[in-house]
Each structure stands twice: as C-alpha cells, then as structure tokens.
Design a protein around this motif. Sequence first.
Motif, mmCIF file in Angstrom:
data_model
loop_
_atom_site.group_PDB
_atom_site.id
_atom_site.type_symbol
_atom_site.label_atom_id
_atom_site.label_comp_id
_atom_site.label_asym_id
_atom_site.label_seq_id
_atom_site.Cartn_x
_atom_site.Cartn_y
_atom_site.Cartn_z
ATOM 1 N N TYR A 136 0.836 -1.204 0.000
ATOM 2 C CA TYR A 136 0.000 0.000 0.000
ATOM 3 C C TYR A 136 0.873 1.259 0.000
ATOM 4 C CZ TYR A 136 -3.163 -3.631 1.840
ATOM 5 O OH TYR A 136 -3.862 -4.789 2.043
ATOM 6 N N ALA A 137 1.955 1.234 0.778
ATOM 7 C CA ALA A 137 2.867 2.381 0.828
ATOM 8 C C ALA A 137 3.577 2.566 -0.504
ATOM 9 C CB ALA A 137 3.888 2.192 1.949
ATOM 10 N N CYS A 138 3.937 1.464 -1.139
ATOM 11 C CA CYS A 138 4.589 1.532 -2.453
ATOM 12 C C CYS A 138 3.687 2.236 -3.464
ATOM 13 C CB CYS A 138 4.933 0.119 -2.912
ATOM 14 S SG CYS A 138 5.749 0.024 -4.520
ATOM 15 N N VAL A 139 2.414 1.870 -3.456
ATOM 16 C CA VAL A 139 1.461 2.430 -4.422
ATOM 17 C C VAL A 139 1.095 3.874 -4.087
ATOM 18 C CG1 VAL A 139 -0.901 2.230 -5.316
ATOM 19 C CG2 VAL A 139 0.525 0.179 -5.081
ATOM 20 N N ASP A 161 -9.450 -8.874 2.499
ATOM 21 C CA ASP A 161 -10.466 -8.330 1.610
ATOM 22 C C ASP A 161 -9.841 -8.242 0.215
ATOM 23 O OD1 ASP A 161 -12.112 -6.680 0.079
ATOM 24 O OD2 ASP A 161 -12.662 -5.410 1.780
ATOM 25 N N LYS A 162 -10.205 -9.182 -0.651
ATOM 26 C CA LYS A 162 -9.606 -9.239 -1.987
ATOM 27 C C LYS A 162 -9.902 -7.996 -2.806
ATOM 28 C CE LYS A 162 -10.001 -12.794 -4.573
ATOM 29 N NZ LYS A 162 -10.560 -13.969 -5.284
ATOM 30 N N THR A 163 -11.074 -7.421 -2.632
ATOM 31 C CA THR A 163 -11.421 -6.211 -3.393
ATOM 32 C C THR A 163 -10.500 -5.061 -3.021
ATOM 33 O OG1 THR A 163 -13.732 -6.932 -3.465
ATOM 34 C CG2 THR A 163 -13.286 -4.611 -3.930
ATOM 35 N N ALA A 166 -7.076 -5.913 -4.566
ATOM 36 C CA ALA A 166 -7.065 -5.873 -6.036
ATOM 37 C C ALA A 166 -6.883 -4.458 -6.556
ATOM 38 C CB ALA A 166 -8.359 -6.477 -6.581
ATOM 39 N N ALA A 167 -7.458 -3.480 -5.850
ATOM 40 C CA ALA A 167 -7.307 -2.085 -6.278
ATOM 41 C C ALA A 167 -5.851 -1.645 -6.232
ATOM 42 C CB ALA A 167 -8.161 -1.186 -5.382
ATOM 43 N N PHE A 190 -6.329 -13.997 -8.555
ATOM 44 C CA PHE A 190 -6.326 -12.736 -9.315
ATOM 45 C C PHE A 190 -6.027 -13.020 -10.795
ATOM 46 C CE2 PHE A 190 -5.110 -11.769 -4.946
ATOM 47 C CZ PHE A 190 -6.018 -10.778 -4.621
ATOM 48 N N PRO A 191 -6.945 -13.706 -11.479
ATOM 49 C CA PRO A 191 -6.690 -14.099 -12.871
ATOM 50 C C PRO A 191 -6.479 -12.913 -13.803
ATOM 51 C CG PRO A 191 -8.987 -14.489 -12.266
ATOM 52 C CD PRO A 191 -8.262 -14.176 -11.010
#
Length: 393
Positions: A136-139, A161-163, A166-167, A190-191
């Motif tokens: 998250y910090a990287c993004v 929480d995959k959602t 995924a973001a 995560f296809p």
Amino acid sequence: MKKKLLFIIPGLHMGGAEKALVNLLKKLDKEQYALHLWVFDPSGVLMHEVPKEVKIWDAGARFAQFSKGFLPSVLYWLLRFQWHLVLHRLRFTWITQRHSVNQAEQYSWKALRKFLTPPSDAFDVAIGFLEKTSIYACVDCITASKKIGFIRVDYTFLNLDKTFDAAYFQQLDYLCANGNLSEAVLLREFPSLQTRIRCVENVTFPETIWERARAEKVIDPNEITLVTVGRLEGQKGFLLALEACKILVDRGIPVRWFIIGEGSERQKLEPQIAAYQLQDHFILLGRLENPYPYMQQCSVYVQTSLYEGKSNTVNEAKILKKPIVVTDFDVVFEQITSGVNGIIVAKHPEAIAEALIEVLQSPELQQKLTSQLAQESQRYGNEIAQFTALLTP
C-alpha cells in the motif's frame, strides 16, 4: 546512471522476508543499482546487516510519536491542537479493534499513512517487499517509474479483503510470490493479473548459514532438543507446538524445545507453559541475532505453522541437514517430500508428537533424512536473476 531502487518494509526483525531482503541487498550489484531502504521501524536486529551503501529512510517524527502507543500519541497531539492527527489516531485504533489482524491492517492503512513521511526522492523502481502495508505504501506514497509488490504467504490463508487488495495490485507492474505454489494461488485468486504475476524466490547464502551455525556451542549434545524459529504469532502454530511438547513430556520424553522469535503470542504462551509446568521443556528464547547454532545442534527442527509462504527456516534447516518435522501447510510440499527429506504431519498436537517420537526413537530414520538432504542439490543462486529480470524496461 545507476538505477535507483527503493525497498519498503515495516521493520527488519528476524523474519524470513526480512532476512531475504538483507540477503538481496547484499547481493545486488552496487555499481549498477543505487539502493534505498524505507523501513518504518529502524530498531530491528537485522538493521546492522544492511550494507553501508544502502541509503536508509525512516518514517519520520510523526510515525515515531504514533508508535509510542495510543494514549501518549493522542495526548501529544491534543496538547499541540493537531486535531486532524488525533482523529486519524482514533480512527486507526477503532478500526484495529473491530477487525481481524490482517483485515485491520488493510482498513487502517488510510489512517496510518497520515503518520508516514515518505522518501522525498523519485525512484526508477519501488518494491513493497511484504504483503499489505508495504505494498500500500509503495502504491500510495512513492513516486517511481515501476512498482513491484511481494506476497510471501499463501494468500488464501490471510483472510484478506480481496477487493481492497485488487485495487492496489492493479497499480503494480509485477506481483511476486516466493514459491511456485504461492504463485499458483495468486494466479487463481487474481486471474486478471496473470501477465504480471511472477515467482521470485528468497535469496539464501548456504555458506553464511554454515559459518554462523558453527559460531558457538549452545546445546548439550546429551539432551533431546527441538528447535523452532519464527515470530510468536498465531499463524506459526506455537500453541500446537506447546500441546505437542506436553504430550512428549507426559510420555516420559524429556525434551527441551527452544522457540526462537518474539511477538504477541508470548502473552498466550507464557501462562499456558506455567499451567503445564513446562518451563524447563518449552523455552521461549526471544529474538536471537544468530539462531543457526541452535538449528544446527538440535535433534530435530520443527515447524508447526498453520500457513506459510515458502519457508526460509525450513530451507535453512535443509541446508543444515537436520531431521525436519513440519505441519502440512500447502506450500511445504514444494520443499519437503514426506518420508524422504523430512516428515509432514497434520496440524494436530497428537500427530506432531507422534512424528517427533518416531524420528527421535529411530536413528535409522534420522540417518535416512539427513543423508537425503546431503545428496540433494540445493538450487540457490537463481534468485538474483529472477529479481533483476523484473527491473528491465
């Protein structure tokens, strides 16, 4: 021009990912790469092993104050009329108390980031070296031409929480697992990221492990000794190990089981150890800078994890050619063939104890396992190539 790489990790304590990162920093070509490390907590025991060429960034004064705890940090900002920081600290605490540990780390991220001071430089490549906060910090916090994230466990066992993830994963150029089975899990979960998912294994130095293992004598060779290395967290299954230890002692086997690591599970383990009167048998050594003498000199290395990625400590026990008993978390089947180079058992105290009795009472089985490990070609050395392949345009 050197390519500027930034690695992001919360701390450098004695964990598998942390050791893998230090090894990678040592191994990367300093003539080709300008190495930077953003580490939120600079107190870890591995900090002194970071090569001197690496520029270290901390998380800043706000995070240092945040880390002092809820009441001290809230009072500090209240007295300075910094209401927005008080609200974010309250929000962080409220979220962490309402959710499971892993989901709390996800949902509290946007509050936590208010306390982080990111590196001011721009980078060619930024690497979140652990799941969750590092990614998250990287993004969200770093300016970089390319961004890479690592997931170092079987993703499905994290109950995330995959959602939410995924973001963030969609904003990475690569999402990396540290083993083939963990990679397969990511591809399944995560296809849509199929073209970005890669396997990059942990960097290991067999020669260094052996050198450090010979550094001192720590175990009486006349004792029956077991060793487990890992953070004292729920996923490592130490309560299973404690129950198995009780079974062994109740059956008249005077084991001394050394646990190397630190974490929140200590507060659960210590009262139970006392209740079982196992203080002389189940021994919490805390964090050790050098666990390898214990691993090399023990009778059996044991890993009782509920879930893992490709386990560093299992690999290290293999390098040290120790009899290994390990629970049946999915990824272990990539490392151990049960009955050939180790013993895989169910995640149950009785099963763990029975396997340990079998190994401890059979010199022939011990010899078979260690002989197989001596014959195996430990394939180390490709990890750097796997990683650097991600850095090319």
